[in-house]
Write a protein that holds these residues in place. Structure first.
Motif, short mmCIF file in Angstrom:
data_model
loop_
_atom_site.label_atom_id
_atom_site.label_comp_id
_atom_site.label_asym_id
_atom_site.label_seq_id
_atom_site.Cartn_x
_atom_site.Cartn_y
_atom_site.Cartn_z
N TYR A 142 0.82 -1.21 0.00
CA TYR A 142 0.00 0.00 0.00
C TYR A 142 0.85 1.26 0.00
CZ TYR A 142 -4.21 2.72 1.22
OH TYR A 142 -5.27 3.60 1.23
N THR A 143 2.07 1.17 0.55
CA THR A 143 2.86 2.39 0.77
C THR A 143 4.16 2.47 -0.01
OG1 THR A 143 3.95 1.38 2.70
CG2 THR A 143 1.93 2.62 3.11
N SER A 144 4.67 1.39 -0.56
CA SER A 144 6.00 1.40 -1.18
C SER A 144 5.99 2.12 -2.53
CB SER A 144 6.51 -0.02 -1.36
OG SER A 144 6.70 -0.66 -0.11
N PRO A 145 7.11 2.74 -2.93
CA PRO A 145 7.16 3.46 -4.20
C PRO A 145 7.35 2.55 -5.41
CG PRO A 145 9.24 3.70 -3.03
CD PRO A 145 8.32 2.98 -2.10
N THR A 146 7.91 1.37 -5.21
CA THR A 146 8.11 0.43 -6.31
C THR A 146 7.57 -0.93 -5.90
OG1 THR A 146 10.28 -0.42 -5.61
CG2 THR A 146 10.25 1.63 -6.91
N VAL A 147 7.42 -1.79 -6.90
CA VAL A 147 6.94 -3.14 -6.61
C VAL A 147 7.98 -3.92 -5.81
CG1 VAL A 147 5.95 -5.22 -7.65
CG2 VAL A 147 5.62 -3.03 -8.77
N GLY A 148 9.20 -3.39 -5.74
CA GLY A 148 10.21 -3.99 -4.89
C GLY A 148 9.79 -4.06 -3.43
N GLY A 149 8.81 -3.26 -3.04
CA GLY A 149 8.26 -3.36 -1.70
C GLY A 149 7.60 -4.69 -1.44
N CYS A 150 7.36 -5.47 -2.48
CA CYS A 150 6.73 -6.79 -2.36
C CYS A 150 7.72 -7.92 -2.61
CB CYS A 150 5.56 -6.90 -3.33
SG CYS A 150 4.18 -5.81 -2.93
#
Length: 281
Positions: free
Chosen positions: A262-270
């Motif tokens: 919900y909060t990360s700037p890139t899909v790298g947050g997943c």
């Protein structure tokens, strides 16, 4: 497991909802040939690998892509007792998720077939009173199926004004398995599970796969709901509020990954495959 003020009955109820998410959040697959039967239903065949290059699930180009921009999504009012209403809601949610994830696929040079979405009144034969399936994704058919008796049973415990967010997150999680499939990640995850040398290794891979899908459900919530609204809190309350699960991670980690999407700037947050063990237990 939950706030101590809750009664024992309430604890049992929330734990049941969490256990249904476990089955819900698992795409279908043939049972693994070794290790423990996790009652996960997958289809492992990649009938058309969408990317010709070798896939690295730890260092995948997907993780460098910016989170997709929000899209307008006017979901129809959901009348949970109506099959037609549920089908209309699920299909419109799928259309919105197609639009949301399309720029990500374009950035990666992928043009996967879009998943079909259907509803059914037939429960899976493997369902029990304690653990049952709300929805599932079949990669070989490109199909997301919502199991209406199950969602209605769980929906009885969810306030009417919260249901749209909860069921949108469910659709977002199942759609995330389609994203994993289209990018080759799901196939590699299946291979790692089949080759796992122990039950612990198999469960570790499964948790990373499911927590990534939970994170991508957060991407869906961010992209399809009011950014100033309470969608994140609502979904965590009803699906990630209690119940630590060997196959889908602790309640705290499920909530952590949903918020990361919900909060990360890139899909790298997943990128759960690169995460430390404590974040995927």
């Amino acid at each position: 497991m939950l706030v101590g003020a809750l009664s024992a009955a309430s604890v049992a109820l929330v734990a049941l909802v969490a256990s249904t998410v476990i089955v819900v959040n698992t795409p279908q697959e043939e049972p693994p040939t070794g290790g423990t039967d996790l009652t996960a239903f997958y289809d492992s065949a990649l009938h058309a690998r969408p990317h010709p290059a070798e896939v690295d699930i730890v260092d995948h180009p997907l993780y460098d892509v910016a989170m997709p921009e929000p899209v307008d999504c006017e979901l129809p009012e959901l009348r949970t007792g109506s099959d037609d209403s549920w089908e209309a809601f699920a299909n419109e949610a799928g259309t919105c998720l197609n639009d949301l994830w399309a720029p990500v696929m374009d950035e990666l040079g992928l043009d996967p077939d879009l998943p079909e979405i259907t509803v059914t009144n037939d429960a899976l034969a493997t369902d029990t009173d304690d653990s049952f399936t709300l929805a599932y994704y079949e990669s070989d058919r490109g199909l997301i199926t919502v199991v209406l008796p199950s969602v209605r049973q769980v929906g009885e415990q969810i306030p009417d004004d919260h249901e749209a967010h909860v069921w949108l997150a469910l659709m977002g999680h199942e759609y995330a398995h389609h994203v994993q499939y289209a990018t080759g990640i799901l196939g590699i995850s299946h291979d790692l599970r089949r080759r796992a040398g122990s039950e612990a290794d198999e469960l570790d891979t499964l948790r990373r796969t499911e927590l990534q899908a939970e994170c991508m459900a957060g991407v869906g919530l961010r992209g399809l709901t009011d950014p100033d609204g309470d969608a994140l809190d609502v979904v965590n309350e009803h699906f990630n509020g209690g119940g630590d699960l060997d196959t889908h991670g602790s309640a705290a980690n499920r909530a952590f990954w949903l918020e990361s999407g919900y909060t990360s700037p890139t899909v790298g947050g997943c990128n759960t495959y690169e995460a430390s063990d404590r974040d995927v237990t």
